[in-house]
Design an enzyme around this catalytic site. Structure first.
Site, PDB file in Angstrom:
ATOM      1  N   ARG A 257     -26.424   1.928  -3.036  1.00  0.00           N
ATOM      2  CA  ARG A 257     -27.347   2.065  -1.920  1.00  0.00           C
ATOM      3  C   ARG A 257     -28.073   0.737  -1.775  1.00  0.00           C
ATOM      4  NH1 ARG A 257     -24.668   5.723  -0.715  1.00  0.00           N
ATOM      5  NH2 ARG A 257     -25.258   7.890  -0.224  1.00  0.00           N
ATOM      6  N   HIS A 305     -21.302   0.273   5.925  1.00  0.00           N
ATOM      7  CA  HIS A 305     -21.402   1.518   5.151  1.00  0.00           C
ATOM      8  C   HIS A 305     -20.194   2.420   5.425  1.00  0.00           C
ATOM      9  CE1 HIS A 305     -24.537   4.303   3.073  1.00  0.00           C
ATOM     10  NE2 HIS A 305     -23.303   4.569   2.657  1.00  0.00           N
TER      11      HIS A 305
END
Length: 344
Positions: A257, A305
């Protein structure tokens, strides 16, 4: 006591073939599936999608469906923060992401009795392949080769090899294990970093260190791969101090993340040339702002992502859900139950 009937809601976009497989998993399953009410996927295996403009009758249909659910495949697309009120019978949600901690915190679901399971393991192989690709991208001077090819420039040069390099792998779950396997197969020496007080046996990892002590190995590290969950412990785990310790010319790969890394410190280290490059699938702010200097850096590879998203994802998620559904119906422990204390 096992239930006579379990009503399963499909709460995010899913192809009919996979919904049919779920319906056929057990005779007690009653599927609540209305694809015409679900968001429209923007790309294959998109579990967010673009919400449809539903009329009052359609919204009422969706409300009736979710109110009946005992189990849900994914979180309610419309109002995840109101799941306890809108789905009073709901006992278990199967997430479609490995990292659901942030969502549970934002919605308050972390404080409810609803069991939540993650998709840990489903995305391990594509993320590990992306990590390997990122390391090879810089080791084999792909940015330079692309520039030379565009300029029709021929120049012999020297590149690096992964074999014999040292990689520090932070995070030894399903994704980390796949990364360790691939890097070891390429001849890299992998040091795994995990939580203090735990023992690990990860094929491909030659040694281990606590994630609180990574500073001791960073000076000998050629590649830093982040594959850990985001928790309060791992937030900004990698900052200016850690980046300053890492061997000059090292590569950072983040498939975790964005908040695990101090992005400002990362940018500074890349601009100074201390880091050789960064392969990034995640960022502190997503989408990555247009004004971010990372966009224009030749030593940065940016992925939106999407490194974990492959065409086979929904089939793998369905396999996991059906296995867990059968466990649920037979009273067996579920796989990938979210640990509210650990945060993943």
């Amino acid at each position: 006591m096992t239930p006579d009937v379990v009503r399963v809601l499909i709460a995010s976009p899913l192809e009919a073939e996979y919904a049919e497989r779920i319906a056929a998993a057990d005779r007690r399953v009653r599927l609540l599936y209305a694809p015409d009410l679900l968001p429209v996927p923007r790309y294959q295996c998109d579990h967010g999608g673009i919400a449809r403009e539903l009329d009052e009758g359609q919204l009422a249909r969706w409300s009736r469906l979710r109110a009946q659910a005992d189990v849900s495949f994914d979180f309610d697309w419309q109002a995840p923060g109101q799941i306890p009120e809108n789905s009073p019978q709901l006992r278990w949600i199967q997430g479609t992401s490995a990292g659901i901690g942030g969502l549970l915190e934002r919605t308050g679901l972390v404080n409810t009795s609803i069991v939540c399971t993650t998709a840990a393991g489903v995305h391990g192989v594509p993320l590990a392949e992306f990590a390997l690709f990122g390391l090879l991208y810089f080791a084999k001077s792909v940015p330079q080769l692309a520039q030379w090819q565009a300029a029709r420039h021929w120049q012999r040069h020297t590149v690096r090899q992964l074999a014999g390099s040292r990689a520090l792998l932070v995070g030894l779950g399903g994704t980390g294990r796949e990364v360790a396997r691939l890097l070891a197969a390429c001849g890299a020496e992998v040091c795994g970093a995990g939580r203090p007080g735990r023992s690990y046996d990860v094929p491909g990892a030659a040694s281990y260190v606590c994630d609180t002590e990574i500073g001791s190995v960073l000076p000998e590290t050629d590649a830093l791969i982040l594959a850990c969950p985001l928790t309060e412990r791992t937030r900004h785990l990698i900052g200016a101090r850690e980046l300053g310790l890492i061997r000059p010319g090292a590569i950072v790969v983040n498939i975790s993340r964005g908040q695990v890394v101090d992005e400002t410190a990362l940018t500074d280290s890349l601009e100074s040339g201390h880091l050789g490059g960064a392969c990034l699938d995640v960022f502190e702010t997503e989408p990555l702002p247009a004004g971010s200097p990372l966009w224009s850096m030749s030593n940065v590879l940016i992925s939106p992502h999407s490194a974990s998203t492959v065409g086979a994802e929904n089939g793998l998620l369905t396999d996991l859900f059906i296995d867990n559904l059968r466990r649920w119906l037979s009273g067996q422990p579920l796989r990938n139950v979210f640990d509210r204390v650990a945060g993943y």
